[in-house]
Design an enzyme around this catalytic site. Structure first.
Site, mmCIF file in Angstrom:
data_model
loop_
_atom_site.group_PDB
_atom_site.id
_atom_site.type_symbol
_atom_site.label_atom_id
_atom_site.label_comp_id
_atom_site.label_asym_id
_atom_site.label_seq_id
_atom_site.Cartn_x
_atom_site.Cartn_y
_atom_site.Cartn_z
ATOM 1 N N HIS A 122 0.864 -1.186 0.000
ATOM 2 C CA HIS A 122 0.000 0.000 0.000
ATOM 3 C C HIS A 122 0.902 1.238 0.000
ATOM 4 C CE1 HIS A 122 -2.739 2.959 1.932
ATOM 5 N NE2 HIS A 122 -3.714 2.203 1.469
ATOM 6 N N ASP A 199 2.913 -4.964 8.131
ATOM 7 C CA ASP A 199 1.710 -4.147 7.956
ATOM 8 C C ASP A 199 0.521 -5.098 8.068
ATOM 9 O OD1 ASP A 199 -0.517 -2.857 7.052
ATOM 10 O OD2 ASP A 199 0.410 -1.998 5.263
ATOM 11 N N GLN A 202 -4.579 -5.506 6.693
ATOM 12 C CA GLN A 202 -5.545 -6.412 6.057
ATOM 13 C C GLN A 202 -5.521 -7.814 6.641
ATOM 14 O OE1 GLN A 202 -7.840 -5.443 3.995
ATOM 15 N NE2 GLN A 202 -7.084 -3.409 3.472
ATOM 16 N N LYS A 225 -10.505 -1.098 10.367
ATOM 17 C CA LYS A 225 -10.568 -2.262 9.478
ATOM 18 C C LYS A 225 -10.898 -3.538 10.236
ATOM 19 C CE LYS A 225 -7.397 -0.346 6.102
ATOM 20 N NZ LYS A 225 -8.080 0.073 4.876
ATOM 21 N N CYS A 363 -4.632 2.513 -3.819
ATOM 22 C CA CYS A 363 -3.419 3.010 -3.147
ATOM 23 C C CYS A 363 -2.261 2.042 -3.342
ATOM 24 C CB CYS A 363 -3.644 3.257 -1.656
ATOM 25 S SG CYS A 363 -4.840 4.524 -1.327
HETATM 26 N N1 PMP Z 1 -1.755 -0.890 4.532
HETATM 27 C C1 PMP Z 1 -2.669 -1.667 3.930
HETATM 28 C C2 PMP Z 1 -2.281 -3.037 3.448
HETATM 29 C C3 PMP Z 1 -3.967 -1.185 3.760
HETATM 30 O O1 PMP Z 1 -4.890 -1.949 3.160
HETATM 31 C C4 PMP Z 1 -4.304 0.109 4.237
HETATM 32 C C5 PMP Z 1 -5.700 0.681 4.056
HETATM 33 N N2 PMP Z 1 -6.269 0.491 2.807
HETATM 34 C C6 PMP Z 1 -3.318 0.863 4.859
HETATM 35 C C7 PMP Z 1 -2.057 0.325 4.991
HETATM 36 C C8 PMP Z 1 -3.582 2.224 5.399
HETATM 37 O O2 PMP Z 1 -4.508 2.165 6.446
HETATM 38 P P1 PMP Z 1 -5.109 3.492 7.083
HETATM 39 O O3 PMP Z 1 -5.648 4.291 5.935
HETATM 40 O O4 PMP Z 1 -6.180 2.995 7.995
HETATM 41 O O5 PMP Z 1 -4.017 4.192 7.792
#
Ligand code: PMP
Length: 405
Positions: A122, A199, A202, A225, A363
């Protein structure tokens, strides 16, 4: 026995309609819906406890502080950290990664030192490091993947050099659904004497996470999430590492003594929690973690796995279907394109049928470049998703495809 009907009753939003159709919410990768206990906790704490934490001698402040610190213990238990000193509350995954990128680089890295990430990260796990590349001259190395969306572990191993200082990789891809073998990857990094950030944005909603079993040095996730509130997340770090890192932000709470000559910093975890924390959010995050724990993370994982296998099989019936991400170990994230239909058109028309999916690059633009596309439609499952909803998605995609001939 996984009582899906009972679970769905806990989520009031699931019974609403959009465009006169029952809502089919398949955007859980972006954010999850909230069970009643999470929302009730927010309302109840504002109505009957609200007071700033840590600084007050009065009753309400102490009660709010107790709730906030009890939530830290709930998080500790949920991911099996050794101590609550290792649980830092942040605004979310993004802030947690930025904190590590900033403080770790400052403490441990010199120009030319390297961080390994993967091609499926991401943006938050790419750009945070690129900012440090610009400011501090560090270098990013990228683990490639095969066409199924699995990281190439031989190539990963080859990326290590004397200059490698950290590895930072997602446990589950938000686009491909790939479940990366982070435990094995962490062991490889440790064999080179390099710490590893996972990270977990997910993975945390979908599987049991044990940071000690993984031997993760850092593990980050977002509350929203995992059926919790927005605006609150977690950075887990091994105590010895966190103790070495300089503070990220300055302000109240993170100090011991302040004078114009010299300021000393608070102990963990407060050293990294400058300013008033979202103590209402942390309480309701704990409620969310208690909620999923009561269902059982293994039960959720098993249910969602069965649903993912079913969804993949049904999606493949659709003529012209291209699915991105066919890893052997895959979570409930299905990215796809059908024929020449633009992802935005597919998403917009599914929406008219009451089906909420996400479209675009998610993203993860470098991953889109690797796949040779500009975006996908993404259906992402949650603990309340049903087979009937998958059937409705498949019927919806077929209908949209027919409209495009
Ligand atoms: N890492 C991953 C793998 C994600 O899916 C996401 C959210 N789509 C993020 C980081 C960022 O999370 P947040 O916007 O809640 O900070």
């Amino acid at each position: 026995m996984y009582d899906i009907a009972k679970i769905r009753e806990d989520f009031p939003i699931l019974s609403r309609e959009v465009y006169g159709k029952p809502l089919i919410y398949l955007d859980n990768g972006a954010t999850t819906q909230k069970p009643r206990c999470v929302v009730d906790s927010i309302v109840e704490e504002y109505y009957s406890v609200n007071s700033n934490v840590h600084r007050g001698v009065h009753f309400l402040s102490q009660q709010a502080t107790n709730l906030h610190e009890a939530s830290r213990e709930t998080v500790r238990k949920f991911i099996n950290a050794r101590s609550t000193s290792e649980i830092i509350f942040t605004r979310g995954t993004t802030e947690s990664i930025n904190l590590v990128a900033s403080s770790f680089t400052e403490r441990f890295m010199k120009p030319g030192d390297e961080v390994i990430v993967s091609v499926m990260e991401h943006h938050s796990n790419i750009v945070s490091w690129q900012l440090q590349a610009e400011r501090k001259g560090i270098v990013l190395k990228v683990i490639p993947m095969n066409d199924c969306g699995e990281l190439l572990l031989d190539e990963y191993e080859k990326l290590f050099s004397e200059r490698t200082k950290l590895v930072s990789v997602a446990q589950v891809s938000n686009v491909l659904g790939t479940i990366n073998p982070v435990k094995e990857m962490i062991a490889t990094a440790h064999a080179h004497g390099v710490p590893f950030l996972v990270d977990g944005a997910q993975s945390i909603p979908h599987m049991k996470v044990d940071v000690q079993d993984l031997d993760a040095d850092f593990f980050v996730f977002s509350g929203h999430k995992v059926y919790g509130p927005t605006g609150v997340g977690v950075l887990y770090g091994k105590e010895n590492l966190l103790n070495e890192l300089p503070p990220y932000q300055g302000g109240g709470e993170m100090i011991q003594n302040v004078s114009f000559e010299k300021t000393t910093f608070n102990e963990l975890p407060f050293k990294f929690e400058a300013g008033t924390p979202d103590y209402i959010g942390t309480t309701s995050l704990a409620k969310a973690l208690d909620y999923v724990s009561a269902i059982g993370m293994d039960e959720i994982a098993a249910y969602e796995h069965e649903l993912t296998v079913y969804a993949m099989q049904r999606m493949k019936e659709i003529p012209g279907m291209r699915i991105f991400g066919e890893a052997e170990h895959k979570g409930g994230v299905i990215s796809f394109l059908v024929g020449n239909i633009h992802h935005f058109d597919m998403g917009t028309l599914l929406d008219r049928l009451g089906i909420a999916v996400r479209t675009g690059h998610h993203c993860a633009e470098p991953l889109m470049t690797r796949l040779g596309i500009t975006g996908t439609v993404r259906a992402s499952l949650g603990l309340y998703t049903t087979k009937e909803e998958i059937d409705a998605l498949v019927a919806g995609i077929k209908r949209v495809s027919m409209m495009f001939g």
